[in-house]
Design a protein around this motif. Sequence first.
Motif, PDB file in Angstrom:
ATOM      1  N   GLN A 130     -15.409 -16.666  34.364  1.00 27.76           N
ATOM      2  CA  GLN A 130     -15.246 -18.085  34.690  1.00 27.76           C
ATOM      3  C   GLN A 130     -14.300 -18.777  33.718  1.00 27.76           C
ATOM      4  OE1 GLN A 130     -19.164 -19.805  34.839  1.00 27.76           O
ATOM      5  NE2 GLN A 130     -19.870 -18.468  36.498  1.00 27.76           N
ATOM      6  N   VAL A 131     -14.401 -18.451  32.439  1.00 27.90           N
ATOM      7  CA  VAL A 131     -13.513 -19.052  31.444  1.00 27.90           C
ATOM      8  C   VAL A 131     -12.077 -18.581  31.636  1.00 27.90           C
ATOM      9  CG1 VAL A 131     -12.983 -19.062  28.976  1.00 27.90           C
ATOM     10  CG2 VAL A 131     -15.309 -19.491  29.748  1.00 27.90           C
ATOM     11  N   THR A 132     -11.903 -17.331  32.026  1.00 24.56           N
ATOM     12  CA  THR A 132     -10.548 -16.822  32.291  1.00 24.56           C
ATOM     13  C   THR A 132      -9.899 -17.589  33.435  1.00 24.56           C
ATOM     14  OG1 THR A 132     -11.239 -14.620  31.558  1.00 24.56           O
ATOM     15  CG2 THR A 132      -9.201 -14.760  32.814  1.00 24.56           C
ATOM     16  N   GLU A 133     -10.681 -17.877  34.455  1.00 23.96           N
ATOM     17  CA  GLU A 133     -10.146 -18.645  35.580  1.00 23.96           C
ATOM     18  C   GLU A 133      -9.789 -20.070  35.177  1.00 23.96           C
ATOM     19  OE1 GLU A 133     -13.289 -18.318  38.386  1.00 23.96           O
ATOM     20  OE2 GLU A 133     -12.712 -16.301  39.062  1.00 23.96           O
ATOM     21  N   LYS A 134     -10.508 -20.613  34.178  1.00 22.56           N
ATOM     22  CA  LYS A 134     -10.257 -21.992  33.753  1.00 22.56           C
ATOM     23  C   LYS A 134      -9.134 -22.095  32.731  1.00 22.56           C
ATOM     24  CE  LYS A 134     -12.535 -25.956  31.559  1.00 22.56           C
ATOM     25  NZ  LYS A 134     -13.814 -26.495  31.006  1.00 22.56           N
ATOM     26  N   TYR A 135      -9.149 -21.220  31.694  1.00 21.67           N
ATOM     27  CA  TYR A 135      -8.206 -21.337  30.583  1.00 21.67           C
ATOM     28  C   TYR A 135      -7.087 -20.293  30.613  1.00 21.67           C
ATOM     29  CZ  TYR A 135     -11.648 -24.358  28.252  1.00 21.67           C
ATOM     30  OH  TYR A 135     -12.518 -25.365  27.924  1.00 21.67           O
ATOM     31  N   GLY A 136      -7.255 -19.220  31.381  1.00 20.78           N
ATOM     32  CA  GLY A 136      -6.307 -18.128  31.322  1.00 20.78           C
ATOM     33  C   GLY A 136      -6.741 -17.102  30.292  1.00 20.78           C
ATOM     34  N   GLY A 193      -2.779 -24.388  19.990  1.00 21.07           N
ATOM     35  CA  GLY A 193      -3.732 -23.368  20.404  1.00 21.07           C
ATOM     36  C   GLY A 193      -5.171 -23.681  20.077  1.00 21.07           C
ATOM     37  N   ASN A 194      -5.478 -24.937  19.821  1.00 22.66           N
ATOM     38  CA  ASN A 194      -6.855 -25.320  19.466  1.00 22.66           C
ATOM     39  C   ASN A 194      -7.553 -25.880  20.702  1.00 22.66           C
ATOM     40  OD1 ASN A 194      -9.100 -25.760  17.866  1.00 22.66           O
ATOM     41  ND2 ASN A 194      -8.416 -27.796  17.228  1.00 22.66           N
ATOM     42  N   LEU A 195      -8.393 -25.070  21.323  1.00 19.22           N
ATOM     43  CA  LEU A 195      -9.083 -25.483  22.536  1.00 19.22           C
ATOM     44  C   LEU A 195     -10.478 -25.996  22.214  1.00 19.22           C
ATOM     45  CD1 LEU A 195      -8.162 -22.473  24.877  1.00 19.22           C
ATOM     46  CD2 LEU A 195      -6.946 -24.641  24.604  1.00 19.22           C
ATOM     47  N   ASP A 196     -11.043 -26.728  23.153  1.00 20.44           N
ATOM     48  CA  ASP A 196     -12.396 -27.240  22.947  1.00 20.44           C
ATOM     49  C   ASP A 196     -13.412 -26.102  22.868  1.00 20.44           C
ATOM     50  OD1 ASP A 196     -12.074 -26.471  25.560  1.00 20.44           O
ATOM     51  OD2 ASP A 196     -13.055 -28.227  26.437  1.00 20.44           O
ATOM     52  N   ILE A 197     -13.122 -24.983  23.514  1.00 23.22           N
ATOM     53  CA  ILE A 197     -14.040 -23.850  23.465  1.00 23.22           C
ATOM     54  C   ILE A 197     -14.077 -23.231  22.073  1.00 23.22           C
ATOM     55  CG2 ILE A 197     -12.365 -22.078  24.184  1.00 23.22           C
ATOM     56  CD1 ILE A 197     -14.588 -20.866  25.891  1.00 23.22           C
ATOM     57  N   GLU A 234     -18.957 -24.513  16.013  1.00 23.05           N
ATOM     58  CA  GLU A 234     -20.185 -25.280  15.797  1.00 23.05           C
ATOM     59  C   GLU A 234     -21.417 -24.415  16.048  1.00 23.05           C
ATOM     60  OE1 GLU A 234     -19.832 -28.604  18.377  1.00 23.05           O
ATOM     61  OE2 GLU A 234     -18.223 -29.577  17.208  1.00 23.05           O
ATOM     62  N   LEU A 235     -21.339 -23.558  17.058  1.00 24.24           N
ATOM     63  CA  LEU A 235     -22.453 -22.665  17.354  1.00 24.24           C
ATOM     64  C   LEU A 235     -22.643 -21.638  16.236  1.00 24.24           C
ATOM     65  CD1 LEU A 235     -24.608 -21.660  19.373  1.00 24.24           C
ATOM     66  CD2 LEU A 235     -22.827 -20.201  20.375  1.00 24.24           C
ATOM     67  N   VAL A 236     -21.543 -21.087  15.736  1.00 26.38           N
ATOM     68  CA  VAL A 236     -21.623 -20.102  14.656  1.00 26.38           C
ATOM     69  C   VAL A 236     -22.256 -20.719  13.415  1.00 26.38           C
ATOM     70  CG1 VAL A 236     -20.267 -18.678  13.067  1.00 26.38           C
ATOM     71  CG2 VAL A 236     -19.711 -18.692  15.506  1.00 26.38           C
ATOM     72  N   ALA A 237     -21.840 -21.935  13.060  1.00 21.83           N
ATOM     73  CA  ALA A 237     -22.404 -22.612  11.890  1.00 21.83           C
ATOM     74  C   ALA A 237     -23.903 -22.848  12.065  1.00 21.83           C
ATOM     75  CB  ALA A 237     -21.681 -23.933  11.650  1.00 21.83           C
ATOM     76  N   GLN A 245     -17.326 -14.895  25.385  1.00 22.07           N
ATOM     77  CA  GLN A 245     -18.221 -13.745  25.162  1.00 22.07           C
ATOM     78  C   GLN A 245     -19.067 -13.971  23.915  1.00 22.07           C
ATOM     79  OE1 GLN A 245     -18.905 -10.846  26.701  1.00 22.07           O
ATOM     80  NE2 GLN A 245     -19.994  -9.807  25.044  1.00 22.07           N
ATOM     81  N   ILE A 246     -18.454 -14.500  22.862  1.00 20.46           N
ATOM     82  CA  ILE A 246     -19.181 -14.781  21.626  1.00 20.46           C
ATOM     83  C   ILE A 246     -20.231 -15.863  21.857  1.00 20.46           C
ATOM     84  CG2 ILE A 246     -18.942 -15.644  19.273  1.00 20.46           C
ATOM     85  CD1 ILE A 246     -16.056 -14.450  19.344  1.00 20.46           C
ATOM     86  N   ILE A 247     -19.843 -16.923  22.539  1.00 19.49           N
ATOM     87  CA  ILE A 247     -20.771 -18.028  22.782  1.00 19.49           C
ATOM     88  C   ILE A 247     -21.973 -17.559  23.597  1.00 19.49           C
ATOM     89  CG2 ILE A 247     -21.035 -20.229  23.990  1.00 19.49           C
ATOM     90  CD1 ILE A 247     -18.132 -20.864  23.233  1.00 19.49           C
ATOM     91  N   THR A 248     -21.714 -16.825  24.669  1.00 16.05           N
ATOM     92  CA  THR A 248     -22.802 -16.395  25.545  1.00 16.05           C
ATOM     93  C   THR A 248     -23.735 -15.420  24.840  1.00 16.05           C
ATOM     94  OG1 THR A 248     -21.289 -16.622  27.431  1.00 16.05           O
ATOM     95  CG2 THR A 248     -23.343 -15.443  27.803  1.00 16.05           C
ATOM     96  N   SER A 249     -23.172 -14.426  24.142  1.00 16.60           N
ATOM     97  CA  SER A 249     -24.019 -13.450  23.452  1.00 16.60           C
ATOM     98  C   SER A 249     -24.803 -14.096  22.316  1.00 16.60           C
ATOM     99  CB  SER A 249     -23.160 -12.300  22.914  1.00 16.60           C
ATOM    100  OG  SER A 249     -22.167 -12.766  22.022  1.00 16.60           O
ATOM    101  N   MET A 250     -24.194 -15.052  21.618  1.00 14.83           N
ATOM    102  CA  MET A 250     -24.887 -15.698  20.503  1.00 14.83           C
ATOM    103  C   MET A 250     -26.011 -16.602  20.992  1.00 14.83           C
ATOM    104  SD  MET A 250     -23.186 -17.652  17.227  1.00 14.83           S
ATOM    105  CE  MET A 250     -22.276 -16.178  16.787  1.00 14.83           C
ATOM    106  N   THR A 251     -25.778 -17.340  22.059  1.00 16.73           N
ATOM    107  CA  THR A 251     -26.848 -18.178  22.612  1.00 16.73           C
ATOM    108  C   THR A 251     -27.983 -17.310  23.157  1.00 16.73           C
ATOM    109  OG1 THR A 251     -25.603 -18.290  24.702  1.00 16.73           O
ATOM    110  CG2 THR A 251     -25.351 -20.122  23.156  1.00 16.73           C
ATOM    111  N   THR A 252     -27.639 -16.123  23.644  1.00 14.73           N
ATOM    112  CA  THR A 252     -28.672 -15.199  24.111  1.00 14.73           C
ATOM    113  C   THR A 252     -29.533 -14.714  22.948  1.00 14.73           C
ATOM    114  OG1 THR A 252     -27.244 -14.449  25.936  1.00 14.73           O
ATOM    115  CG2 THR A 252     -29.097 -13.039  25.332  1.00 14.73           C
TER     116      THR A 252
END
Length: 559
Positions: free
Chosen positions: A198-204, A215-219, A225-228, A422-429
């Motif tokens: 889904q992110v690839t379809e949105k951001y490339g 190159g600084n995206l909101d993602i 912020e999630l890592v911290a 991938q990092i966001i999804t796996s970390m929230t999991t």
Amino acid sequence: MTESSSNKLLNGDACQRSSKDKKSGKNGFVKNHCLFQQPQKYRRPREKNHNVVRNPSLYNKPFVESYEETPLLVAVLTYMGYGILTIFGYLRDFMRHWNIEKCSVARERDEQKDFVPLYQDFENFYTRNLYTRIRDNWNRPLCGVPGSKMDIVEQVSHDYNRTFQNTGKIMRDVINMGSYNYLGFAENVGQCADAAIQVTEKYGSGVCGTRCEMGNLDIHQEMEELVARFLGVESALTFGMGFATNSMNIPALAGKGCLILSDELNHASLVLGARLSGSTIRVFKHNNMVSLEKLLRDAIVHGQPRTHRPWKKLLIVVEGIYSMEGSIVRLPEVIALKKRYKAFLYLDEAHSIGALGPNGKGVVDYFGLDPKDVDIMMGTFTKSFGAAGGYIGGKRELIQYLRSHSHSAVYATSMPPPVAQQIITSMTTIMGEDGTSLGADRLRQLSENTTYFRRKLREMGFIIYGNDDSPVVPMMLYMPAKIGAFGREMLKRNIGTVVVGFPATPIIESRARFCVSAAHTRETLDVVRGVRGVSGPLVRPLCSTPLFNTPFTRGIGAP
């Protein structure tokens, strides 16, 4: 960030000591006894097993690691094996020199003999005559997801491993015991893969710019912020490459006039970063707190060479899990020393983040320590998170400083959006914020698999290195001939593993390295440990009791 706060954090003002204070022994640096000083009568400098915890009060759980001494006969035979290989290597070089044998490797031309050599003699000799003989055990191309099982392209060589050709065949469902896929997130199905699509379809698929430009995206900000929050620190900064996270950020944290105290088994990225920094480097014995404290005391007492001025900064560099030894850093003791001697601590959690601790937050979580006690928390997303890149976490002033001074932050291209997702999804999991227990289940499964696999291998009589809770499981092979034979025989039985020898390990400590994953089932691990015809003859040739009652010729599925 103000100049004063920057200097306090990054220039090591706390390490400044007057010569009068040094002589008088103020702050306990000289007069007081070492925190981990061992009584003279109990010192055993030749002891291989550093299993003794010197300050048990710092630990909230048993800390058990095993490093069995290499048997004398095995050591002698190993040296003899390398000696024979070396003798035949020189003989073949003699034959190549006189064109009796064709030379198919790069070498210096005669007209360049007066120039600076392009190749180091011994390294080139080792590659030419030893490594090439077993080169087929590495660089095997995969053609599928490196999950609990993988597909490998079959290769053959007709010139003694100098070149390889694909046969067009695929080795299907090879059990993967070599990837750092600790939590099993390296997969092409499931919520991580769906979110990345889904992110690839949105951001490339790429950003094509640095963070400080376009190159600084909101993602990216969401990810940091999630890592911290995951690490329990004030702020975090992410990078697109794990190796560069170390090699390009250590030079920004230390420089001329600073002292780096590095564990002797630190990763090459840490070694390179320390060398690039221009700091003075001193190496302490692996996980040896007596050795580390001695270097700290000497650094404060004597100061810099020749001038004897105080060091601008003392930086201790360690890893969470050491990927060749399977050992876990004695972090409570390191932190105690760091506080005692007013040093800074750089912790590389590349292998421990996600793989250790009740919440998967690494070695700090494993020991139940406060993340604030670690000045620079580094880790990678390439292992437990099934992604790519790395991070550094710490105080907000530190991260702000690195955003403008780190070469990796300023000049490197931003992380691709699908990787960030991938990092966001796996970390929230892992954190349980996805509304499921999938993360907790994977953490528990990894811990159970690690304990089970290590226990069963020891019960079978194999020499296993490392900590009982480490998912990196080195099994000792010792002799050079076993390195290639073990890797090939395991692949014949549809098991892919990593074999390692000199110079990546000491010359008499060649080994096979298994990486346990939450994606492995108990049945899969039983298949690996129950391989007949390989484990016994190749790993324990000198044992008096047979490991198996079945002949060498039987395979995995034999009754």
